[in-house]
Design a protein around this motif. Structure first.
Motif, PDB file in Angstrom:
ATOM      1  N   GLY A 150      -9.350   7.449   3.961  1.00 21.78           N
ATOM      2  CA  GLY A 150      -8.386   6.660   4.717  1.00 21.78           C
ATOM      3  C   GLY A 150      -7.269   6.136   3.842  1.00 21.78           C
ATOM      4  N   PHE A 151      -6.197   5.680   4.511  1.00 22.92           N
ATOM      5  CA  PHE A 151      -5.007   5.213   3.802  1.00 22.92           C
ATOM      6  C   PHE A 151      -4.221   4.310   4.738  1.00 22.92           C
ATOM      7  CE2 PHE A 151      -0.882   5.706   1.643  1.00 22.92           C
ATOM      8  CZ  PHE A 151      -1.273   5.691   0.317  1.00 22.92           C
ATOM      9  N   ILE A 152      -3.733   3.200   4.209  1.00 23.28           N
ATOM     10  CA  ILE A 152      -2.859   2.311   4.978  1.00 23.28           C
ATOM     11  C   ILE A 152      -1.480   2.380   4.329  1.00 23.28           C
ATOM     12  CG2 ILE A 152      -2.495  -0.007   5.892  1.00 23.28           C
ATOM     13  CD1 ILE A 152      -5.455  -0.593   5.306  1.00 23.28           C
ATOM     14  N   PRO A 153      -0.571   3.175   4.882  1.00 23.21           N
ATOM     15  CA  PRO A 153       0.729   3.352   4.221  1.00 23.21           C
ATOM     16  C   PRO A 153       1.647   2.159   4.426  1.00 23.21           C
ATOM     17  CG  PRO A 153       0.656   4.622   6.248  1.00 23.21           C
ATOM     18  CD  PRO A 153      -0.713   4.023   6.082  1.00 23.21           C
ATOM     19  N   SER A 154       2.357   1.804   3.364  1.00 18.90           N
ATOM     20  CA  SER A 154       3.384   0.773   3.483  1.00 18.90           C
ATOM     21  C   SER A 154       4.572   1.316   4.276  1.00 18.90           C
ATOM     22  CB  SER A 154       3.883   0.338   2.098  1.00 18.90           C
ATOM     23  OG  SER A 154       2.890  -0.347   1.383  1.00 18.90           O
ATOM     24  N   LEU A 155       5.326   0.431   4.853  1.00 21.17           N
ATOM     25  CA  LEU A 155       6.612   0.796   5.440  1.00 21.17           C
ATOM     26  C   LEU A 155       7.644   0.858   4.316  1.00 21.17           C
ATOM     27  CD1 LEU A 155       8.242   1.308   8.046  1.00 21.17           C
ATOM     28  CD2 LEU A 155       8.704  -1.159   8.116  1.00 21.17           C
ATOM     29  N   ALA A 156       8.371   1.958   4.215  1.00 29.11           N
ATOM     30  CA  ALA A 156       9.339   2.151   3.136  1.00 29.11           C
ATOM     31  C   ALA A 156      10.379   1.035   3.124  1.00 29.11           C
ATOM     32  CB  ALA A 156      10.026   3.502   3.287  1.00 29.11           C
ATOM     33  N   ILE A 157      10.833   0.693   1.931  1.00 31.20           N
ATOM     34  CA  ILE A 157      11.809  -0.388   1.810  1.00 31.20           C
ATOM     35  C   ILE A 157      13.114  -0.048   2.528  1.00 31.20           C
ATOM     36  CG2 ILE A 157      12.815   0.426  -0.366  1.00 31.20           C
ATOM     37  CD1 ILE A 157      12.816  -2.608  -1.203  1.00 31.20           C
ATOM     38  N   HIS A 158      13.410   1.254   2.687  1.00 35.23           N
ATOM     39  CA  HIS A 158      14.617   1.660   3.414  1.00 35.23           C
ATOM     40  C   HIS A 158      14.573   1.226   4.875  1.00 35.23           C
ATOM     41  CE1 HIS A 158      13.486   4.419   0.193  1.00 35.23           C
ATOM     42  NE2 HIS A 158      14.784   4.596  -0.041  1.00 35.23           N
ATOM     43  N   LEU A 159      13.351   1.037   5.411  1.00 36.79           N
ATOM     44  CA  LEU A 159      13.190   0.634   6.809  1.00 36.79           C
ATOM     45  C   LEU A 159      12.899  -0.856   6.945  1.00 36.79           C
ATOM     46  CD1 LEU A 159      10.993   3.648   7.996  1.00 36.79           C
ATOM     47  CD2 LEU A 159      13.486   3.427   8.050  1.00 36.79           C
ATOM     48  N   ASP A 160      12.811  -1.533   5.822  1.00 34.94           N
ATOM     49  CA  ASP A 160      12.586  -2.985   5.821  1.00 34.94           C
ATOM     50  C   ASP A 160      13.203  -3.554   4.552  1.00 34.94           C
ATOM     51  OD1 ASP A 160      11.732  -5.584   6.030  1.00 34.94           O
ATOM     52  OD2 ASP A 160       9.592  -5.146   5.866  1.00 34.94           O
ATOM     53  N   ARG A 161      14.506  -3.784   4.596  1.00 31.49           N
ATOM     54  CA  ARG A 161      15.239  -4.192   3.406  1.00 31.49           C
ATOM     55  C   ARG A 161      14.814  -5.562   2.885  1.00 31.49           C
ATOM     56  NH1 ARG A 161      17.465   0.009   0.731  1.00 31.49           N
ATOM     57  NH2 ARG A 161      18.562   1.415   2.170  1.00 31.49           N
ATOM     58  N   GLU A 162      14.134  -6.356   3.700  1.00 28.49           N
ATOM     59  CA  GLU A 162      13.686  -7.683   3.267  1.00 28.49           C
ATOM     60  C   GLU A 162      12.227  -7.675   2.804  1.00 28.49           C
ATOM     61  OE1 GLU A 162      15.703 -10.379   3.027  1.00 28.49           O
ATOM     62  OE2 GLU A 162      17.221  -8.850   3.468  1.00 28.49           O
ATOM     63  N   ALA A 163      11.694  -6.473   2.575  1.00 30.88           N
ATOM     64  CA  ALA A 163      10.271  -6.364   2.249  1.00 30.88           C
ATOM     65  C   ALA A 163       9.879  -7.191   1.031  1.00 30.88           C
ATOM     66  CB  ALA A 163       9.893  -4.908   2.021  1.00 30.88           C
ATOM     67  N   ASN A 164      10.733  -7.238   0.022  1.00 30.10           N
ATOM     68  CA  ASN A 164      10.399  -7.969  -1.206  1.00 30.10           C
ATOM     69  C   ASN A 164      10.653  -9.459  -1.099  1.00 30.10           C
ATOM     70  OD1 ASN A 164       9.571  -5.676  -2.611  1.00 30.10           O
ATOM     71  ND2 ASN A 164      11.662  -5.206  -3.266  1.00 30.10           N
ATOM     72  N   ASN A 165      11.206  -9.874   0.021  1.00 25.71           N
ATOM     73  CA  ASN A 165      11.504 -11.295   0.208  1.00 25.71           C
ATOM     74  C   ASN A 165      10.628 -11.954   1.261  1.00 25.71           C
ATOM     75  OD1 ASN A 165      13.690 -11.158  -1.643  1.00 25.71           O
ATOM     76  ND2 ASN A 165      15.004 -10.320  -0.038  1.00 25.71           N
ATOM     77  N   SER A 166      10.344 -11.237   2.346  1.00 30.43           N
ATOM     78  CA  SER A 166       9.722 -11.930   3.478  1.00 30.43           C
ATOM     79  C   SER A 166       8.741 -11.078   4.269  1.00 30.43           C
ATOM     80  CB  SER A 166      10.809 -12.445   4.422  1.00 30.43           C
ATOM     81  OG  SER A 166      11.600 -11.371   4.910  1.00 30.43           O
TER      82      SER A 166
END
Length: 431
Positions: A150-166
């Motif tokens: 199994g694997f739980i993939p992250s959503l790419a930062i290109h699709l969530d530009r605030e990923a590193n903030n919120s």
């Protein structure tokens, strides 16, 4: 036994213990090899002086003890406690999810999981399955896929530009692992997949149908020594299988002269209130059958419990999260945990005995007190102290990443704790 050999055995134990049921199975093998005799709670017990015994409840909790050569009522019992469970993701009863040709399973968060580290990891699956065989008999079986399924993939930062903030994690929608791709119209059930795995692991069991299960995803990356000088060990479930291994080895390796006991309870991470949890009757029942009800109360007044559960080592990137005088350092000794609001059960008397034993062996120890403006976690220590009325010490080795999918501790601390626990179980007087 050198600390390197001790830790190699610890890493093997962790590798073979992806769930509480597997951990208890490993512990029973260790006890069998050491000559301990299994007991069944349904039977009449005939206990002999100078022998070792163990009893398992629910397959996930265990009490092992040495009767010693002296009367436990007169000598007291040297007790060590830990817990077999760890925070994780458990499979739901009706888990199947099919989206865009991907087969996923719904999961429930068990305990206080640090969720972000579960993304982008190779995940395997293990646990207990209850099934019916070809003769109509119900069986409990352990399974472990032992590979990444199994694997739980992250959503790419290109699709969530605030990923590193919120970025936050929604446990319902963000966590279902992907297991495989399936064609349009596929109706494969999760139970069918489990049945295939049962037939692979237990080909002679004759299992016809799965009735239920308790399964946990886990990190497929094996435990390992890390650091330029290999001064750390990294693994899933260090909290609290490390303490289980240390406590059990101390019981097995001591000279057996004094009455001594090791208890490993399930369900600590969710409050301990269960038939096999520390807030349940398991340990009390074993002590009653060993000592007798009235004699148990007398024995407890001469006894002591060491509750072993890992502690928060000071993090070099977050030093302000610790009290400035109580920041434990990894590989500088086990940590006596103190909280006057009774989140830990340590008192001056129990701490003094540990310090005395540790000092006599020339081994280091540290003390942890949470910052006064922060909340404090807890352990089975206060619960066991409250249920039994036994003097209790809370202690644990310092670690980083507690409740993460992969945690880190020091290679020296576990062996130091083992040496002091072994001496404790051989101590002529503990209270």
């Amino acid at each position: 036994m050198a600390h390197v050999d001790f830790n190699r055995n610890l890493l093997f134990f962790l590798l073979k213990s992806p769930t509480p049921w597997h951990a208890v199975a490993q512990m029973t093998r260790m006890l069998d090899d050491a000559g301990f005799q299994p007991l069944d709670e349904r039977d009449v017990w005939q206990l002999e002086s100078g022998r070792g015994y163990y009893v398992v409840r629910n397959g996930s909790s265990l009490v092992a003890f040495r009767t010693g050569k002296e009367n436990p009522v007169e000598r007291g019992i040297r007790m060590v406690g830990a817990h077999s469970d760890s925070p994780c993701l458990k499979v739901k009863p009706n888990p199947e999810l099919r989206r865009k040709g991907y087969f996923q399973v719904g999961v429930e968060v068990y305990g206080g999981v640090l969720l972000n580290p579960w993304f982008d990891r190779d995940l395997s699956l293990a646990g207990r399955v209850t099934a019916i065989d070809d003769n109509g008999d119900v069986q409990d079986l352990l399974i472990d896929f032992r590979k990444a399924i199994g694997f739980i993939p992250s959503l790419a930062i290109h699709l969530d530009r605030e990923a590193n903030n919120s970025r936050t994690v929604n446990a319902q929608t963000d966590l279902p692992p992907v297991l495989m791709q399936v064609p349009e119209g596929d109706d494969t059930s999760f139970n069918e997949l489990l049945l295939q795995q049962i037939h692979k692991e237990h080909p002679d069991a004759g299992i016809a149908r799965v009735l239920g299960y308790e399964l946990s995803f886990y990190d497929a990356q094996p435990p390992a020594f890390v650091g330029l000088n290999e001064e750390f060990l990294a693994s899933a479930r260090l909290d609290n299988l490390l303490s289980c291994f240390v406590g059990l080895r101390a019981l097995i390796d001591n000279d057996g002269a004094e009455p001594a006991l090791f208890v490993c309870n399930d369900h600590e991470e969710v409050g301990s209130l269960s038939a096999e949890g520390a807030q349940g009757p398991f340990l009390s029942s074993v002590l009653d059958r060993w000592c007798g009800l009235e004699n148990r109360a007398r024995a407890i007044t001469r006894s002591m419990m060491i509750s072993a559960d890992n502690a928060h080592g000071i993090h070099p990137n977050y030093m302000d999260r610790h009290d400035e005088n109580h920041g434990p350092i990894i590989n500088q000794g086990p940590v006596i945990k103190v909280n006057h609001n009774q989140r830990y059960a340590t008192n001056s008397r129990s701490a003094a005995l540990y310090r005395y034993l540790s000092d006599e062996l020339g081994l280091p120890h540290q003390t942890f007190v949470v910052r006064s403006d922060m909340g404090c976690g807890s352990t089975i220590g206060p619960i066991t102290a409250g249920v039994l009325g036994v003097t209790t010490l809370d202690i644990g080795v310092p670690q980083w990443g507690m409740h993460s999918i992969r945690e880190l501790a020091g290679t020296r601390d576990s062996f130091i704790l083992y040496q002091v626990m072994k001496a404790f179980m051989q101590q002529a007087s503990v209270n």
